[in-house]
Write a protein that holds these residues in place. Structure first.
Motif, mmCIF file in Angstrom:
data_model
loop_
_atom_site.group_PDB
_atom_site.id
_atom_site.type_symbol
_atom_site.label_atom_id
_atom_site.label_comp_id
_atom_site.label_asym_id
_atom_site.label_seq_id
_atom_site.Cartn_x
_atom_site.Cartn_y
_atom_site.Cartn_z
ATOM 1 N N HIS A 1 0.793 -1.235 0.000
ATOM 2 C CA HIS A 1 0.000 0.000 0.000
ATOM 3 C C HIS A 1 0.824 1.284 0.000
ATOM 4 C CE1 HIS A 1 -3.591 -2.411 0.829
ATOM 5 N NE2 HIS A 1 -2.861 -3.067 1.709
ATOM 6 N N PHE A 2 2.141 1.181 0.084
ATOM 7 C CA PHE A 2 3.005 2.360 0.165
ATOM 8 C C PHE A 2 2.664 3.255 1.354
ATOM 9 C CE2 PHE A 2 3.141 1.101 -4.279
ATOM 10 C CZ PHE A 2 4.504 1.028 -4.484
ATOM 11 N N ILE A 3 2.321 2.632 2.493
ATOM 12 C CA ILE A 3 2.131 3.423 3.707
ATOM 13 C C ILE A 3 2.818 2.722 4.871
ATOM 14 C CG2 ILE A 3 -0.010 4.658 3.170
ATOM 15 C CD1 ILE A 3 -1.453 2.359 4.785
ATOM 16 N N LEU A 4 3.232 3.518 5.850
ATOM 17 C CA LEU A 4 3.760 2.986 7.106
ATOM 18 C C LEU A 4 2.840 3.505 8.201
ATOM 19 C CD1 LEU A 4 7.567 3.710 6.516
ATOM 20 C CD2 LEU A 4 6.478 1.474 6.490
ATOM 21 N N PRO A 5 1.842 2.702 8.616
ATOM 22 C CA PRO A 5 0.853 3.210 9.578
ATOM 23 C C PRO A 5 1.497 3.674 10.888
ATOM 24 C CG PRO A 5 0.170 1.107 8.658
ATOM 25 C CD PRO A 5 1.584 1.325 8.222
ATOM 26 N N ASP A 6 1.053 4.853 11.368
ATOM 27 C CA ASP A 6 1.564 5.411 12.626
ATOM 28 C C ASP A 6 1.427 4.424 13.776
ATOM 29 O OD1 ASP A 6 2.296 7.758 11.498
ATOM 30 O OD2 ASP A 6 0.517 8.879 12.124
ATOM 31 N N LEU B 1 18.077 -1.636 -9.223
ATOM 32 C CA LEU B 1 18.873 -1.963 -10.418
ATOM 33 C C LEU B 1 18.409 -3.283 -11.022
ATOM 34 C CD1 LEU B 1 22.514 -0.988 -9.333
ATOM 35 C CD2 LEU B 1 21.047 0.151 -11.014
ATOM 36 N N PHE B 2 18.109 -4.230 -10.142
ATOM 37 C CA PHE B 2 17.633 -5.543 -10.561
ATOM 38 C C PHE B 2 16.328 -5.408 -11.342
ATOM 39 C CE2 PHE B 2 15.550 -9.653 -9.758
ATOM 40 C CZ PHE B 2 16.586 -10.521 -10.085
ATOM 41 N N LEU B 3 15.398 -4.596 -10.787
ATOM 42 C CA LEU B 3 14.091 -4.409 -11.433
ATOM 43 C C LEU B 3 14.223 -3.663 -12.756
ATOM 44 C CD1 LEU B 3 11.752 -3.571 -8.412
ATOM 45 C CD2 LEU B 3 11.949 -5.722 -9.662
ATOM 46 N N ILE B 4 15.123 -2.649 -12.790
ATOM 47 C CA ILE B 4 15.321 -1.893 -14.026
ATOM 48 C C ILE B 4 15.940 -2.806 -15.086
ATOM 49 C CG2 ILE B 4 16.694 -0.033 -15.082
ATOM 50 C CD1 ILE B 4 16.252 1.540 -12.416
ATOM 51 N N PHE B 5 16.890 -3.634 -14.647
ATOM 52 C CA PHE B 5 17.559 -4.555 -15.564
ATOM 53 C C PHE B 5 16.543 -5.507 -16.199
ATOM 54 C CE2 PHE B 5 19.979 -8.398 -16.613
ATOM 55 C CZ PHE B 5 20.981 -7.844 -17.395
ATOM 56 N N PHE B 6 15.607 -5.994 -15.394
ATOM 57 C CA PHE B 6 14.597 -6.917 -15.918
ATOM 58 C C PHE B 6 13.343 -6.183 -16.401
ATOM 59 C CE2 PHE B 6 17.265 -9.832 -13.489
ATOM 60 C CZ PHE B 6 17.444 -10.837 -14.440
ATOM 61 N N LYS B 7 13.495 -4.854 -16.600
ATOM 62 C CA LYS B 7 12.422 -4.029 -17.156
ATOM 63 C C LYS B 7 11.099 -4.109 -16.378
ATOM 64 C CE LYS B 7 14.337 -3.256 -21.666
ATOM 65 N NZ LYS B 7 15.663 -3.534 -21.209
ATOM 66 N N GLN B 8 11.220 -4.288 -15.058
ATOM 67 C CA GLN B 8 10.031 -4.303 -14.222
ATOM 68 C C GLN B 8 9.780 -2.923 -13.607
ATOM 69 O OE1 GLN B 8 7.949 -7.084 -13.788
ATOM 70 N NE2 GLN B 8 9.236 -7.762 -15.470
ATOM 71 N N ALA B 9 10.749 -2.019 -13.813
ATOM 72 C CA ALA B 9 10.627 -0.696 -13.206
ATOM 73 C C ALA B 9 11.479 0.283 -13.998
ATOM 74 C CB ALA B 9 11.114 -0.748 -11.758
ATOM 75 N N ASP B 10 11.210 1.589 -13.843
ATOM 76 C CA ASP B 10 12.140 2.587 -14.343
ATOM 77 C C ASP B 10 12.413 3.582 -13.216
ATOM 78 O OD1 ASP B 10 10.059 4.516 -14.291
ATOM 79 O OD2 ASP B 10 9.380 3.821 -16.255
ATOM 80 N N LEU B 11 13.148 4.666 -13.527
ATOM 81 C CA LEU B 11 13.569 5.577 -12.459
ATOM 82 C C LEU B 11 12.391 6.294 -11.800
ATOM 83 C CD1 LEU B 11 16.850 6.992 -14.017
ATOM 84 C CD2 LEU B 11 16.632 5.445 -12.071
ATOM 85 N N LYS B 12 11.224 6.263 -12.452
ATOM 86 C CA LYS B 12 10.074 6.965 -11.886
ATOM 87 C C LYS B 12 9.197 6.042 -11.036
ATOM 88 C CE LYS B 12 9.498 10.655 -15.300
ATOM 89 N NZ LYS B 12 9.882 10.199 -16.641
ATOM 90 N N THR B 13 9.505 4.746 -11.041
ATOM 91 C CA THR B 13 8.691 3.803 -10.275
ATOM 92 C C THR B 13 8.766 4.117 -8.780
ATOM 93 O OG1 THR B 13 9.177 2.119 -11.918
ATOM 94 C CG2 THR B 13 8.272 1.347 -9.832
ATOM 95 N N LYS B 14 7.604 4.110 -8.147
ATOM 96 C CA LYS B 14 7.537 4.353 -6.711
ATOM 97 C C LYS B 14 8.118 3.146 -5.974
ATOM 98 C CE LYS B 14 3.965 6.271 -3.756
ATOM 99 N NZ LYS B 14 2.537 6.259 -3.492
ATOM 100 N N VAL B 15 8.977 3.395 -5.000
ATOM 101 C CA VAL B 15 9.529 2.263 -4.254
ATOM 102 C C VAL B 15 9.087 2.321 -2.793
ATOM 103 C CG1 VAL B 15 11.556 1.757 -5.681
ATOM 104 C CG2 VAL B 15 11.680 3.537 -3.927
ATOM 105 N N PRO B 16 8.727 1.169 -2.229
ATOM 106 C CA PRO B 16 8.338 1.122 -0.816
ATOM 107 C C PRO B 16 9.587 1.134 0.058
ATOM 108 C CG PRO B 16 8.140 -1.054 -1.789
ATOM 109 C CD PRO B 16 8.685 -0.157 -2.859
ATOM 110 N N PHE B 17 10.068 2.328 0.407
ATOM 111 C CA PHE B 17 11.334 2.416 1.136
ATOM 112 C C PHE B 17 11.246 1.744 2.517
ATOM 113 C CE2 PHE B 17 14.772 4.836 3.367
ATOM 114 C CZ PHE B 17 15.808 4.260 2.641
ATOM 115 N N GLY B 18 10.057 1.802 3.117
ATOM 116 C CA GLY B 18 9.870 1.153 4.418
ATOM 117 C C GLY B 18 10.149 -0.343 4.367
#
Ligand code: ZN
Length: 275
Positions: A126-131, A226-243
């Protein structure tokens, strides 16, 4: 010994099925204490024989008993991971069966790791870290700290080098730096949830620990990216779940604390001797 592991594994899977309930309910703001679990498709309440972790999933061949809707593989996977965490922590960190201090340390790390697992999955989905979960980490640490004070137990090896000043400094420095980064990047570099999570981790693991955890999270994120970009699953604009990466980093830090700290100390020493 083997009986203890089996008992821990079963308790772990039961906690894991509770984690699944939280993963489903917290992001939609549902009360997670009351109400019985029901099928998300047909809304029928799941009967008692459908509530056995892992076993029920296998027995029902991954389908709802009523409407035959496929049940997400996430359910048995989280239950199994939670069971393995219970066994793994007792083997590689502290055994809850040895002594009161060991039990205290074990309970603390079980709480931290299980909450981290929750944050990991919820941020991934969900791209959230609940408080509520970030606060739970702080509550777990508070309970641990109080218990060691009341029972006169010396802290475990990860916690033993940390003073209150170091924890506050960790939280302020890391939280402050990330807050600036969040503010200046207008939330593009990282989310505000990440800032709050790292401030809490600064209290739990101190200045050095917090910095190491953040650094490792960036490193893991970079490798995965890098792995995802290499396998074309993402680009530099893809949102990443940093949490999610912070979660992985916390687990790595706890399990490989000695190796990580001696390596970091070696790097620091080398930096100062070559200058
Ligand atoms: Zn159903």
């Amino acid at each position: 010994m083997i009986q203890n592991s089996i008992i821990l594994f079963i308790i772990g899977t039961v906690i894991g099925s509770f984690l699944n309930v939280l993963i489903y309910r917290i992001p939609i703001g549902k009360d997670f204490i009351s109400g019985r679990s029901s099928c998300p498709k047909c809304y029928k309440v799941i009967p008692w024989y459908g509530l056995f972790p892992v076993f029920s999933y296998v027995f029902q061949r991954g389908k709802c008993l009523f409407c035959k809707e496929k049940i997400s593989i996430q359910y048995p996977v989280i239950e199994t991971i939670s069971g393995l965490i219970f066994v793994g922590t007792s083997m590689f960190l502290y055994s809850p069966f040895l002594s009161i201090p060991d039990l205290t340390y074990w309970l603390f790390y079980i709480a931290i790791i299980e909450i981290t697992l929750l944050l990991f999955v919820i941020d991934l989905k969900h791209f959230i870290l609940p408080d509520s979960l970030v606060l739970s980490l702080l509550v777990a640490f508070g309970a641990y700290y109080l218990t060691t004070q009341i029972l006169g137990i010396s802290p475990d090896y990860v916690q033993s080098s940390l003073t209150i000043q170091n924890r506050l400094l960790g939280s302020l420095v890391i939280g402050g730096a990330l807050f600036l980064l969040w503010f200046l990047s207008k939330g593009r570099a990282l989310g505000f949830g990440d800032v709050k999570l790292m401030s809490v981790l600064g209290i739990i693991f101190g200045l050095k620990g917090g910095i190491i955890i953040f650094y490792m999270a960036m490193f893991i994120g970079l490798i995965v990216g890098l792995f995802l970009i290499f396998f074309k699953q993402a680009d530099l604009k893809t949102k990443v779940p940093f949490g999610t990466f912070i979660g992985l980093s916390v687990l790595t830090y706890i399990f490989f604390y000695n190796q990580i700290i001696s390596y970091v100390n070696f790097l620091i020493l080398r930096a100062f001797t070559t200058v």
